[in-house]
Write a protein that holds these residues in place. Structure first.
Motif, PDB file in Angstrom:
ATOM      1  N   THR A 160       0.656  -1.118   0.162  1.00  0.00           N
ATOM      2  CA  THR A 160       0.075   0.098  -0.066  1.00  0.00           C
ATOM      3  C   THR A 160       0.803   1.226  -0.037  1.00  0.00           C
ATOM      4  O   THR A 160       1.562   1.483   0.798  1.00  0.00           O
ATOM      5  CB  THR A 160      -0.768   0.019   1.180  1.00  0.00           C
ATOM      6  N   HIS A 162       1.769   5.436  -0.180  1.00  0.00           N
ATOM      7  CA  HIS A 162       1.586   6.656   0.769  1.00  0.00           C
ATOM      8  C   HIS A 162       0.182   7.597   0.063  1.00  0.00           C
ATOM      9  O   HIS A 162      -0.295   8.504   0.883  1.00  0.00           O
ATOM     10  CB  HIS A 162       2.577   7.456   0.877  1.00  0.00           C
ATOM     11  N   GLU A 165      -3.880   7.169   1.041  1.00  0.00           N
ATOM     12  CA  GLU A 165      -4.478   7.422   2.251  1.00  0.00           C
ATOM     13  C   GLU A 165      -6.080   7.639   2.409  1.00  0.00           C
ATOM     14  O   GLU A 165      -6.666   8.675   1.454  1.00  0.00           O
ATOM     15  CB  GLU A 165      -3.624   8.526   3.000  1.00  0.00           C
ATOM     16  N   PRO A 168      -6.347   8.901   8.547  1.00  0.00           N
ATOM     17  CA  PRO A 168      -4.821   9.159   8.735  1.00  0.00           C
ATOM     18  C   PRO A 168      -4.120   7.889   8.992  1.00  0.00           C
ATOM     19  O   PRO A 168      -4.292   7.169   9.793  1.00  0.00           O
ATOM     20  CB  PRO A 168      -4.929  10.175   9.784  1.00  0.00           C
ATOM     21  N   GLY A 169      -3.049   7.952   8.078  1.00  0.00           N
ATOM     22  CA  GLY A 169      -2.150   6.884   8.098  1.00  0.00           C
ATOM     23  C   GLY A 169      -2.549   5.259   7.734  1.00  0.00           C
ATOM     24  O   GLY A 169      -1.771   4.511   7.901  1.00  0.00           O
ATOM     25  N   HIS A 170      -3.787   5.422   7.394  1.00  0.00           N
ATOM     26  CA  HIS A 170      -4.334   4.051   6.791  1.00  0.00           C
ATOM     27  C   HIS A 170      -4.882   4.249   5.344  1.00  0.00           C
ATOM     28  O   HIS A 170      -5.315   5.198   4.967  1.00  0.00           O
ATOM     29  CB  HIS A 170      -5.512   3.676   7.672  1.00  0.00           C
ATOM     30  N   HIS A 172      -7.375   4.056   2.232  1.00  0.00           N
ATOM     31  CA  HIS A 172      -8.822   4.455   1.838  1.00  0.00           C
ATOM     32  C   HIS A 172      -9.688   3.169   1.397  1.00  0.00           C
ATOM     33  O   HIS A 172      -8.978   2.302   0.818  1.00  0.00           O
ATOM     34  CB  HIS A 172      -8.802   5.310   0.743  1.00  0.00           C
ATOM     35  N   GLN A 209      -2.648  -0.247   7.371  1.00  0.00           N
ATOM     36  CA  GLN A 209      -1.938   0.950   7.539  1.00  0.00           C
ATOM     37  C   GLN A 209      -1.178   1.050   6.254  1.00  0.00           C
ATOM     38  O   GLN A 209      -0.760   0.211   5.430  1.00  0.00           O
ATOM     39  CB  GLN A 209      -0.841   0.544   8.859  1.00  0.00           C
ATOM     40  N   LEU A 210      -0.826   2.293   5.991  1.00  0.00           N
ATOM     41  CA  LEU A 210      -0.144   2.602   4.902  1.00  0.00           C
ATOM     42  C   LEU A 210       1.116   2.144   4.889  1.00  0.00           C
ATOM     43  O   LEU A 210       1.815   1.987   5.879  1.00  0.00           O
ATOM     44  CB  LEU A 210       0.017   4.142   4.615  1.00  0.00           C
ATOM     45  N   GLY A 211       1.846   1.439   3.769  1.00  0.00           N
ATOM     46  CA  GLY A 211       3.061   1.005   3.819  1.00  0.00           C
ATOM     47  C   GLY A 211       3.117  -0.256   4.019  1.00  0.00           C
ATOM     48  O   GLY A 211       4.167  -1.021   3.976  1.00  0.00           O
ATOM     49  N   HIS A 212       2.014  -1.068   4.408  1.00  0.00           N
ATOM     50  CA  HIS A 212       2.103  -2.253   4.819  1.00  0.00           C
ATOM     51  C   HIS A 212       1.716  -3.297   3.576  1.00  0.00           C
ATOM     52  O   HIS A 212       1.318  -2.801   2.445  1.00  0.00           O
ATOM     53  CB  HIS A 212       0.840  -2.776   5.715  1.00  0.00           C
TER      54      HIS A 212
END
Length: 261
Positions: A160, A162, A165, A168-170, A172, A209-212
């Motif tokens: 995922t 950036h 989003e 926040p931080g997760h 969409h 979470q973003l980046g996962h």
């Protein structure tokens, strides 16, 4: 044109590109296509400009978990048989380009029978698949799909970015739905040929979470005439955490359906 498209869509029965189908589509006049989103993920390499890029191959943005899972499934695309050369394994990687089909327009602009205007050259020069329209590696949808015909399963490895989003931080919820539609729709295309999404029912269980990196696993439930029913789940890479569950219904379509209005 219909005959050319008919020959082309026969190639969608398999995730591999048939060697016999290497011709470009003939120049075509503009046609009105008033259908829902149509699946054409498995386009021929020759239908693209000179050197199409396969975006489902590793790049510098892939994290360790993305690479680990990619290598895990890739290792099952070929198997070693004692005393023989490597043979095709149970899994196959599906290539992924940033476009579907490339049509050669007959004019800069043409008027449709319905009265609408189709800016053919503009569309053809700028059109990109939604999940492949951001050129910055790792910024949005970073994914690769593998299919297992024998088990009638498909798996998507999704990292995922950036730019996806929502909270926040997760990620969409729409981005998650997009990837579920991509994986299940690709699976349905392999099973049934060209399809379109008729229904997508999603239950969000936990935010991502973003980046996962997550796994999106698709399984065939049943096939009835033109209908292909598929179940899907989005989990952590070890399968212990469930993020999302979904069911999807796809309808097989014909070339006449594509070109009709």
């Amino acid at each position: 044109m219909a005959r050319s498209l008919g020959r082309l869509f026969k190639g969608f029965q398999s995730p591999a590109f048939p060697k016999a189908m290497g011709a470009e589509l003939c120049p075509a006049t503009c046609v009105s296509v008033r259908t829902p989103f149509v699946r054409t993920i498995l386009a021929l390499p020759s239908a693209f400009s000179s050197k199409p890029q396969d975006f489902s191959l590793p790049n510098s943005s892939w994290g360790p978990e993305m690479l680990r899972l990619y290598n895990h499934y890739k290792s099952q695309c070929e198997v070693e048989v004692e005393g023989e050369e490597k043979q095709e394994g149970p899994w196959q990687r599906l290539p992924s380009y940033n476009r579907s089909l490339k049509f050669t327009p007959a004019a800069d602009l043409c008027v449709l029978p319905s009265g609408g205007v189709y800016l053919s050259k503009t569309i053809q020069s700028k059109a990109r698949l939604f999940t492949r329209n951001i050129t910055d590696p790792g910024a949005a949808f970073e994914y690769v799909l593998f299919v297992n015909k024998e088990k009638q399963k498909c798996v998507g490895i999704f990292q995922t970015g950036h730019l996806l989003e929502g909270p926040p931080g997760h990620v969409h919820g729409g981005a998650i739905a997009t990837m579920i539609d991509t994986v299940t729709g690709s699976h349905a295309t392999v099973l049934s040929g060209p399809v379109m999404t008729a229904n997508l029912n999603i239950n969000y269980r936990s935010p991502i979470q973003l980046g996962h990196t997550v796994l999106i696993e698709s399984s065939l439930d049943k096939m009835e005439s033109r209908k292909t029913f598929i179940s899907c789940k989005v989990t952590g890479t070890d399968g212990s955490k469930l993020y999302t569950e979904a069911t999807a219904l796809f309808l097989s379509i014909s070339v006449s359906h594509l070109l009709g209005g």
